[in-house]
Enzyme design. Sequence first.
Site, short mmCIF file in Angstrom:
data_model
loop_
_atom_site.label_atom_id
_atom_site.label_comp_id
_atom_site.label_asym_id
_atom_site.label_seq_id
_atom_site.Cartn_x
_atom_site.Cartn_y
_atom_site.Cartn_z
N LEU A 1 -2.10 -0.35 4.28
CA LEU A 1 -1.12 -1.31 4.76
C LEU A 1 -0.37 -1.95 3.61
O LEU A 1 -0.82 -1.95 2.46
CB LEU A 1 -1.79 -2.39 5.62
CG LEU A 1 -2.82 -3.30 4.94
CD1 LEU A 1 -2.16 -4.52 4.31
CD2 LEU A 1 -3.87 -3.75 5.94
N ALA A 2 0.80 -2.50 3.94
CA ALA A 2 1.64 -3.21 2.97
C ALA A 2 2.16 -4.49 3.62
O ALA A 2 2.83 -4.43 4.66
CB ALA A 2 2.81 -2.33 2.52
N VAL B 1 9.80 6.54 6.51
CA VAL B 1 10.06 6.01 5.18
C VAL B 1 9.82 4.50 5.12
O VAL B 1 10.06 3.78 6.09
CB VAL B 1 11.52 6.33 4.74
CG1 VAL B 1 12.54 5.61 5.63
CG2 VAL B 1 11.74 6.00 3.28
N THR B 2 9.30 4.04 3.98
CA THR B 2 9.17 2.62 3.73
C THR B 2 9.40 2.35 2.25
O THR B 2 9.57 3.27 1.45
CB THR B 2 7.80 2.07 4.18
OG1 THR B 2 7.87 0.63 4.21
CG2 THR B 2 6.68 2.51 3.26
N ARG C 1 0.86 10.48 4.08
CA ARG C 1 0.43 9.54 5.11
C ARG C 1 1.22 9.78 6.38
O ARG C 1 2.20 10.53 6.40
CB ARG C 1 0.65 8.09 4.65
CG ARG C 1 2.10 7.78 4.33
CD ARG C 1 2.39 6.31 4.20
NE ARG C 1 3.76 6.09 3.74
CZ ARG C 1 4.84 6.17 4.50
NH1 ARG C 1 4.72 6.47 5.79
NH2 ARG C 1 6.05 5.96 4.00
N GLY C 2 0.82 9.12 7.45
CA GLY C 2 1.60 9.16 8.67
C GLY C 2 2.82 8.25 8.57
O GLY C 2 2.95 7.44 7.66
N GLY C 3 3.74 8.42 9.51
CA GLY C 3 4.89 7.52 9.59
C GLY C 3 6.12 8.02 8.87
O GLY C 3 6.17 9.13 8.34
N CYS D 1 10.68 2.54 8.47
CA CYS D 1 9.76 3.19 9.42
C CYS D 1 10.52 3.95 10.50
O CYS D 1 10.01 4.18 11.60
CB CYS D 1 8.81 2.16 10.03
SG CYS D 1 7.86 1.26 8.79
#
Length: 218
Positions: free
Chosen positions: A152-153, A75-76, A71-73, A169
């Site tokens: 989404l989260a 770390v989460t 995915r884009g972005g 992020c």
Amino acid sequence: MTPQTLCVRELGLLDYLPVWQAMQRLTQQRGPDTPDELWLLQHAPVFTQGQAGKAEHLLLPGDIPVVQADRGGQVTYHGPGQLIAYLLLDVRRLGLGVRELVSLMEDSLVALLAEYGVVAAARPDAPGVYVEGAKIASLGLRIRRGCSFHGLALNVDMDLEPFRRINPCGYAGMKMTQLCDLVGPVDFSAVLGRLRAQLARRLGHVQQKTLKGGIENL
């Protein structure tokens, strides 16, 4: 089922890797008439790195696994008590650009939180949804073959401690919050139902259909 049908799967608590692999398979195999799907679930504890993820943002992962995702972005963290919505959509067929889809997700989250009396907003410099500067929801997408996956989260009622093991992020010191800390105890299934309704309303499909069973055969 027609392409105008939004198929919804409520999947419960699952490990990240098999869900990610199922999203990839569905996206790779779908044709021009494949219905769009919305997956609603929770994940067992995991850190995921986006395609642009930098190692320095992963501080002290400890015993929580780290997955390099597509995915884009940056770390989460995902864990129980966080509501995940994965949007497996033919965005070309829907006439949606990436920015439009991101705005649709952000608007759905802001409207959902408003139902609980929480004033939230998106930020132009950092995708996601925020309440008084603290992040309550993260977004990350991948577009392949004109189709989206990931999503989404939303932090509902979870252990926020693992977020302190990363720069969420990619932002050092990013404050995180969750719905239960803002409004008190909440019913997770009710939040799920409200998010489902908000997303479905904005996606504009003619009808919804709830699919039974899991993702094992995708």
